[in-house]
Design a protein around this motif. Sequence first.
Motif, PDB file in Angstrom:
ATOM      1  N   LYS A 225     -16.789   5.045  11.257  1.00  0.00           N
ATOM      2  CA  LYS A 225     -16.228   6.398  11.346  1.00  0.00           C
ATOM      3  C   LYS A 225     -16.449   6.982  12.738  1.00  0.00           C
ATOM      4  O   LYS A 225     -15.557   7.647  13.295  1.00  0.00           O
ATOM      5  CB  LYS A 225     -16.856   7.294  10.283  1.00  0.00           C
ATOM      6  N   LEU A 226     -17.617   6.725  13.317  1.00  0.00           N
ATOM      7  CA  LEU A 226     -17.908   7.250  14.653  1.00  0.00           C
ATOM      8  C   LEU A 226     -17.103   6.555  15.732  1.00  0.00           C
ATOM      9  O   LEU A 226     -16.794   7.140  16.771  1.00  0.00           O
ATOM     10  CB  LEU A 226     -19.404   7.132  14.944  1.00  0.00           C
ATOM     11  N   GLU A 227     -16.751   5.302  15.513  1.00  0.00           N
ATOM     12  CA  GLU A 227     -15.931   4.570  16.480  1.00  0.00           C
ATOM     13  C   GLU A 227     -14.563   5.208  16.657  1.00  0.00           C
ATOM     14  O   GLU A 227     -13.948   5.099  17.721  1.00  0.00           O
ATOM     15  CB  GLU A 227     -15.785   3.110  16.048  1.00  0.00           C
TER      16      GLU A 227
ATOM     17  N   ILE B  73     -14.116   8.219  17.007  1.00  0.00           N
ATOM     18  CA  ILE B  73     -14.312   9.363  17.907  1.00  0.00           C
ATOM     19  C   ILE B  73     -14.648   8.903  19.324  1.00  0.00           C
ATOM     20  O   ILE B  73     -14.060   9.381  20.298  1.00  0.00           O
ATOM     21  CB  ILE B  73     -15.439  10.267  17.380  1.00  0.00           C
TER      22      ILE B  73
ATOM     23  N   VAL C 255     -20.538   3.042  20.214  1.00  0.00           N
ATOM     24  CA  VAL C 255     -21.404   2.941  19.045  1.00  0.00           C
ATOM     25  C   VAL C 255     -22.104   1.589  19.075  1.00  0.00           C
ATOM     26  O   VAL C 255     -21.457   0.541  19.156  1.00  0.00           O
ATOM     27  CB  VAL C 255     -20.608   3.079  17.731  1.00  0.00           C
TER      28      VAL C 255
ATOM     29  N   VAL D 156     -25.328   6.224  19.360  1.00  0.00           N
ATOM     30  CA  VAL D 156     -23.998   6.687  19.735  1.00  0.00           C
ATOM     31  C   VAL D 156     -24.034   7.271  21.143  1.00  0.00           C
ATOM     32  O   VAL D 156     -24.937   8.044  21.478  1.00  0.00           O
ATOM     33  CB  VAL D 156     -23.494   7.754  18.745  1.00  0.00           C
TER      34      VAL D 156
ATOM     35  N   GLU E  81     -16.493  15.081  23.006  1.00  0.00           N
ATOM     36  CA  GLU E  81     -16.806  13.963  22.121  1.00  0.00           C
ATOM     37  C   GLU E  81     -18.115  14.200  21.378  1.00  0.00           C
ATOM     38  O   GLU E  81     -18.217  13.911  20.179  1.00  0.00           O
ATOM     39  CB  GLU E  81     -16.894  12.652  22.910  1.00  0.00           C
TER      40      GLU E  81
ATOM     41  N   VAL F  85     -18.658  14.318  17.346  1.00  0.00           N
ATOM     42  CA  VAL F  85     -19.625  13.470  16.636  1.00  0.00           C
ATOM     43  C   VAL F  85     -20.527  14.325  15.748  1.00  0.00           C
ATOM     44  O   VAL F  85     -20.774  13.998  14.579  1.00  0.00           O
ATOM     45  CB  VAL F  85     -20.471  12.651  17.638  1.00  0.00           C
TER      46      VAL F  85
ATOM     47  N   CYS G 197     -18.683  15.613  12.718  1.00  0.00           N
ATOM     48  CA  CYS G 197     -18.563  14.556  11.712  1.00  0.00           C
ATOM     49  C   CYS G 197     -19.878  14.393  10.948  1.00  0.00           C
ATOM     50  O   CYS G 197     -19.882  14.271   9.712  1.00  0.00           O
ATOM     51  CB  CYS G 197     -18.155  13.251  12.380  1.00  0.00           C
ATOM     52  N   ALA G 198     -20.982  14.410  11.666  1.00  0.00           N
ATOM     53  CA  ALA G 198     -22.289  14.281  11.022  1.00  0.00           C
ATOM     54  C   ALA G 198     -22.560  15.468  10.100  1.00  0.00           C
ATOM     55  O   ALA G 198     -23.105  15.310   8.997  1.00  0.00           O
ATOM     56  CB  ALA G 198     -23.382  14.162  12.075  1.00  0.00           C
TER      57      ALA G 198
ATOM     58  N   ILE H 100     -28.288   8.618  12.633  1.00  0.00           N
ATOM     59  CA  ILE H 100     -27.602   8.503  13.928  1.00  0.00           C
ATOM     60  C   ILE H 100     -28.556   8.950  15.037  1.00  0.00           C
ATOM     61  O   ILE H 100     -29.173  10.012  14.933  1.00  0.00           O
ATOM     62  CB  ILE H 100     -26.361   9.406  14.008  1.00  0.00           C
TER      63      ILE H 100
ATOM     64  N   ILE I 241     -28.149  10.042  18.845  1.00  0.00           N
ATOM     65  CA  ILE I 241     -27.095  10.404  19.797  1.00  0.00           C
ATOM     66  C   ILE I 241     -27.701  10.548  21.178  1.00  0.00           C
ATOM     67  O   ILE I 241     -28.601  11.371  21.389  1.00  0.00           O
ATOM     68  CB  ILE I 241     -26.399  11.717  19.404  1.00  0.00           C
TER      69      ILE I 241
END
Length: 430
Positions: free
Chosen positions: A7-9, A11, A17, A44, A51, A55, A58-59, A86, A88
């Motif tokens: 899912k993070l990819e 973004i 990632v 990430v 970006e 992220v 999304c989290a 995650i 970051i």
Amino acid sequence: MNAIAQKLETIVGTPGVVAWDNIEATRRKRIQQAIAIENYPCLVYPETQAELAAVVTCAYQNQWKILPCGSTTKLDWGGLAQGIQIVISTERIHQLIEHAVGDLTITAEAGIKFADLQATLATAGQFLAFDPTTPESATLGGIVATADTGSLRQRYGGVRDQLLGISFVRADGKIAKAGGRVVKNVAGYDLMKLFTGSYGTLGIITSVTFRVYPIPEASRTVVLTGNADAIAQAVTSLRTSALTPVASDLLSKQLVANLDIGQGLGLVVRFQSLTASVQQQATSLLELGQQLNLQGTVYADDETELWQKLQQQMRSPTTPTAITCKIGVLPTKVVATLTQFDPYMGLIHTGSGLGLLQFDAEVDKQSIFQMRDFCQSQGGFFTVLAAPQALKETIDVWGYKGNALAMMQRIKQQFDPNNILSPRRFVGGI
């Protein structure tokens, strides 16, 4: 974790990632030292502030726990973060936004490395007036998040005293700003001070504005070593004199011996100003040392090497079992404190009473509690910064006994009501 990574990819792209098993070994070890391993988080790397915001959004929507960092150099400081999914890193968000040479301010993104920014400032004859741990790799965001400064606080104050403006991503992914890009800015709440030393629990810093200073014309360091009573007199005389050092540190016997600069306790004092002023002040302090029967040495050409060695000894433990603690006592109690901790390596800034203590993990928990009790009896505190994970799992690394915990918990609730940012890393399990 694969589902999270996928899912993070969408973004940050596939290169942004890194799965747990593919994280570079040194960084993976630092992450292990910073979290209670329940899951194995992915790392990430957003490349822009937008970006990063996406992220975090999304989290937030998926209630994933986040551990923010820069280049991970201080990720093992503080308590063990819980349930992290995650990690970051802001390391790739590293643009210089504005250098207002005439206004003596600099604005840069959080991931820019301290050493790189200093090199840029040097071309204009200016510098950032703090000296963080691992300056070659530390990022501005990480320095602010951990309030990491060193000996220069004697003259210039800490990170919070030099921070003029900040932008950050909130726990819900929205970008917020506070402060400004001028030295005289008093509008709004002082979020700069609130975020300094918050260990990533309130938001993820994206950019900062600092005041900067002209590079001094000359610099010299005076080292005095000898018995505790004489050093205490020297510290008192220095504090009440007209001398204006930029750094003034008290060193333990063990640290003095390791640096091979004399015997007994040490007092290391740095002067930076016009050449004539520096020479006069260094001479005055050297004469004071002679009157107190202290051994004195002036460092000029080899001054930088001395401070680098001091940094390496206190901030770069040689063994993975070493424990590094941040301590604070009343400035009038600095000599008594280092005398109390005689077997260990220690350094305390004489002006602020803040310092570092380092010892091996063979020291038992009871001894740590006794050291904490002593610091608190001297009007201060004792915090375990870096230590083996097994120790952090069994003690309260912060040991906070003040009356502000309820207020800090309310602030955390306002900024991060779902507790997704660095959960349990800060004071009182915040």
